[in-house]
Design an enzyme around this catalytic site. Structure first.
Site, PDB file in Angstrom:
ATOM      1  N   SER A  87       0.848  -1.188   0.000  1.00  0.00           N
ATOM      2  CA  SER A  87       0.000   0.000   0.000  1.00  0.00           C
ATOM      3  C   SER A  87       0.882   1.235   0.000  1.00  0.00           C
ATOM      4  O   SER A  87       2.010   1.207   0.500  1.00  0.00           O
ATOM      5  CB  SER A  87      -0.914   0.000   1.235  1.00  0.00           C
ATOM      6  OG  SER A  87      -1.861   1.044   1.155  1.00  0.00           O
ATOM      7  N   ASP A  88       0.360   2.304  -0.581  1.00  0.00           N
ATOM      8  CA  ASP A  88       1.080   3.568  -0.551  1.00  0.00           C
ATOM      9  C   ASP A  88       0.061   4.693  -0.472  1.00  0.00           C
ATOM     10  O   ASP A  88      -1.068   4.563  -0.961  1.00  0.00           O
ATOM     11  CB  ASP A  88       1.967   3.759  -1.783  1.00  0.00           C
ATOM     12  CG  ASP A  88       2.982   4.869  -1.558  1.00  0.00           C
ATOM     13  OD1 ASP A  88       3.948   4.636  -0.809  1.00  0.00           O
ATOM     14  OD2 ASP A  88       2.773   5.975  -2.084  1.00  0.00           O
ATOM     15  N   GLN A  89       0.490   5.779   0.134  1.00  0.00           N
ATOM     16  CA  GLN A  89      -0.404   6.920   0.314  1.00  0.00           C
ATOM     17  C   GLN A  89       0.360   8.207   0.072  1.00  0.00           C
ATOM     18  O   GLN A  89       1.516   8.347   0.464  1.00  0.00           O
ATOM     19  CB  GLN A  89      -0.955   6.907   1.744  1.00  0.00           C
ATOM     20  CG  GLN A  89      -2.000   7.954   2.020  1.00  0.00           C
ATOM     21  CD  GLN A  89      -2.568   7.758   3.411  1.00  0.00           C
ATOM     22  OE1 GLN A  89      -1.862   7.894   4.397  1.00  0.00           O
ATOM     23  NE2 GLN A  89      -3.852   7.431   3.484  1.00  0.00           N
TER      24      GLN A  89
END
Length: 193
Positions: free
Chosen positions: A71-73
């Site tokens: 995941s990345d934000q």
């Protein structure tokens, strides 16, 4: 489907969120040089998806039978991409730039299993209150959001920075969109009620 579930992350926030699903899992640091992976001319959503995929795929050789979650934000604001500020001054400056305006918080999820990849992206629109430097310095001193994209923690005092939040899944704001992940893991055969 691999039975072993692996979160390709060292994030305490993501680990806490994934634990809510009640499934056994392990956390491993992704083998990705994020700064090198960011090189290039990326649109914000493309970059978040690229990094999430890179994190999940970085462990596929070491964990070929596992289901890998990456995941990345990041924040997209006025044509710029904001990640983790890293310093108190950096956090205050990011927040000052966004004060009184709206921005997008983009959270990408990637799942790799048995050579197949699945990608989902949540885009949340954040409407920030007009706040002074003193107010923002006080906030940063209280929450220490130096490891958070956009320099705020909505699950803590950061909620007070906003007039309105528009989202499909509030867990995506904290770094891992559990609604989409639950749906995907159920289709892969994981026993989630």
């Amino acid at each position: 489907m691999g039975n072993d579930l692996v979160l390709a992350s060292t994030s305490v926030y993501r680990r806490t969120l994934l634990a809510r699903l009640g499934l056994p899992f392990r956390c491993l640091a992704p083998r990705v040089d994020e700064e090198a992976a960011k090189a290039g001319d990326w649109e914000p959503q493309e970059l978040a998806e690229h990094l999430a995929l890179a994190k999940a795929r970085s462990l596929c050789e070491a964990e070929p039978n596992a289901t890998l979650i990456g995941s990345d934000q990041l924040v997209s604001f006025a044509g710029r991409i904001y990640g983790k500020p890293g310093t108190t001054e950096g956090a205050v400056e990011q927040l000052l730039a966004m004060a009184g305006k709206s921005h997008q918080l983009i959270t990408a999820l990637a799942v790799w299993t048995q050579g197949q990849t699945y990608v989902h992206t949540d885009i949340t629109t954040m409407h920030m209150r007009s706040l002074s430097r003193v107010e923002l310095e006080r906030y940063v001193a209280a929450d220490h959001p130096l490891d958070c994209a956009g320099s705020y923690k909505l699950e803590e005092r950061g909620i007070s920075l906003f007039d309105r939040v528009e989202t499909q899944d509030y867990t995506s704001i904290m770094g891992l969109p559990l609604i989409a992940l639950t749906s995907l893991l159920r289709t892969l055969g994981y026993p989630i009620p």
